[in-house]
Design an enzyme around this catalytic site. Sequence first.
Site, mmCIF file in Angstrom:
data_model
loop_
_atom_site.group_PDB
_atom_site.id
_atom_site.type_symbol
_atom_site.label_atom_id
_atom_site.label_comp_id
_atom_site.label_asym_id
_atom_site.label_seq_id
_atom_site.Cartn_x
_atom_site.Cartn_y
_atom_site.Cartn_z
ATOM 1 C CG ASP A 64 -2.224 -0.771 0.967
ATOM 2 O OD1 ASP A 64 -2.565 -1.024 -0.209
ATOM 3 O OD2 ASP A 64 -2.907 -1.118 1.958
ATOM 4 N NE ARG A 79 -1.229 1.893 3.936
ATOM 5 C CZ ARG A 79 -1.664 2.964 3.288
ATOM 6 N NH1 ARG A 79 -2.945 3.291 3.337
ATOM 7 N NH2 ARG A 79 -0.829 3.743 2.600
ATOM 8 N NE ARG A 138 -8.425 2.439 7.397
ATOM 9 C CZ ARG A 138 -7.767 2.170 6.276
ATOM 10 N NH1 ARG A 138 -6.663 2.811 5.990
ATOM 11 N NH2 ARG A 138 -8.212 1.261 5.434
ATOM 12 C CG HIS A 154 -8.268 7.270 4.136
ATOM 13 N ND1 HIS A 154 -7.451 6.447 3.384
ATOM 14 C CD2 HIS A 154 -7.803 7.203 5.416
ATOM 15 C CE1 HIS A 154 -6.535 5.897 4.181
ATOM 16 N NE2 HIS A 154 -6.726 6.331 5.414
ATOM 17 C CB CYS A 203 -5.043 7.171 -2.611
ATOM 18 S SG CYS A 203 -6.718 7.184 -1.997
HETATM 19 N N1 ARG Z 1 -5.331 0.085 0.825
HETATM 20 C C1 ARG Z 1 -5.110 1.369 1.393
HETATM 21 C C2 ARG Z 1 -5.749 1.440 2.762
HETATM 22 O O1 ARG Z 1 -6.809 0.916 2.936
HETATM 23 C C3 ARG Z 1 -5.641 2.448 0.509
HETATM 24 C C4 ARG Z 1 -5.293 3.827 0.965
HETATM 25 C C5 ARG Z 1 -5.879 4.890 0.114
HETATM 26 N N2 ARG Z 1 -5.373 6.156 0.438
HETATM 27 C C6 ARG Z 1 -6.097 7.271 0.601
HETATM 28 N N3 ARG Z 1 -5.493 8.395 0.759
HETATM 29 N N4 ARG Z 1 -7.400 7.230 0.670
HETATM 30 O O2 ARG Z 1 -5.228 2.007 3.686
#
Ligand code: ARG
Length: 291
Positions: A91, A116, A161, A190, A284
Amino acid sequence: MSGARPLPTVINVTSVLPRPAAAPEPVARPRHYLMCRPAHFEVRYAINPWMRPGEPVDRGRALAQWEALRQTYLDLGHRVDLIDPVPGLPDMVYAANGATVVGGTVLGARFRHAERRAEAAEYGAWFTAAGYPVVEPEFVNEGEGDLLVVGDVLLAGYGFRTDPRAHAEVAAVLGREVVPLRLVDPRFYHLDTAVAVLDDATIAWLPAAFDAASQDVLRARFPDAVVAHPADAAVLGLNAVSDGRHVVLPAQATGLAAALSERGYTPVPVDLSELLRGGGGPKCCTLEVRP
Ligand code: ARG
């Protein structure tokens, strides 16, 4: 001939005056971005509803689409720096999550999911090597995924998040007013999947991605906002990158592109369908480095 005089040229007023008369022409400002080539991109875990680990990812296609995005920024006159991709961090291509940079100050990221977590140190090290002071965060914040700069304020998404306790930290470190906004739809996990910053005073957004109180806050602050159609948001159309005039957005978001044109912006569609399998779009993949 009938002797009728030629008709006067009719000017199509809607195309000549697409914006409210008082609205200024959108002006582009050259930007500085940080990106990460998807050399190790794959979907082998699921931390958002877009990710389906069973489905194969075409990495060659992801690389080509990402390269086209990078070239788009270069063609628009922006600077693009690159951070080396790290094996085992699929990612990392979603650079927006790596930090938040305002006025040359870097607030490092801290990721919610273990998968991550190691990305934060990679991005921090890149900024340190580039000569930026980096502040290590105490609370979870996923960088520009949840922290969006609009003029003098920072819109701050939470609910999936970023820890709301990070908001005071963000305000203190970056010296900006922070506006907390609660996200309620897991597809828009996000903030940058539910809000696109178009210029220093204008956003596009999907109201249904927020709780009622946050919707009220956004309506009050941005009465002229572009309200996205749910179908455009559902292809991550709001995951867009604007330089103030050109708005780089997913090609599938055709309705949003039309709405932006009507407001005087120049939509620049890009196809990032392979990176959508990880739950991301153009924004992203793009971290803005603000001087
Ligand atoms: N697979 C990543 C996650 O779920 C995607 C992140 C996407 N980034 C963003 N800025 N929305 O964390």
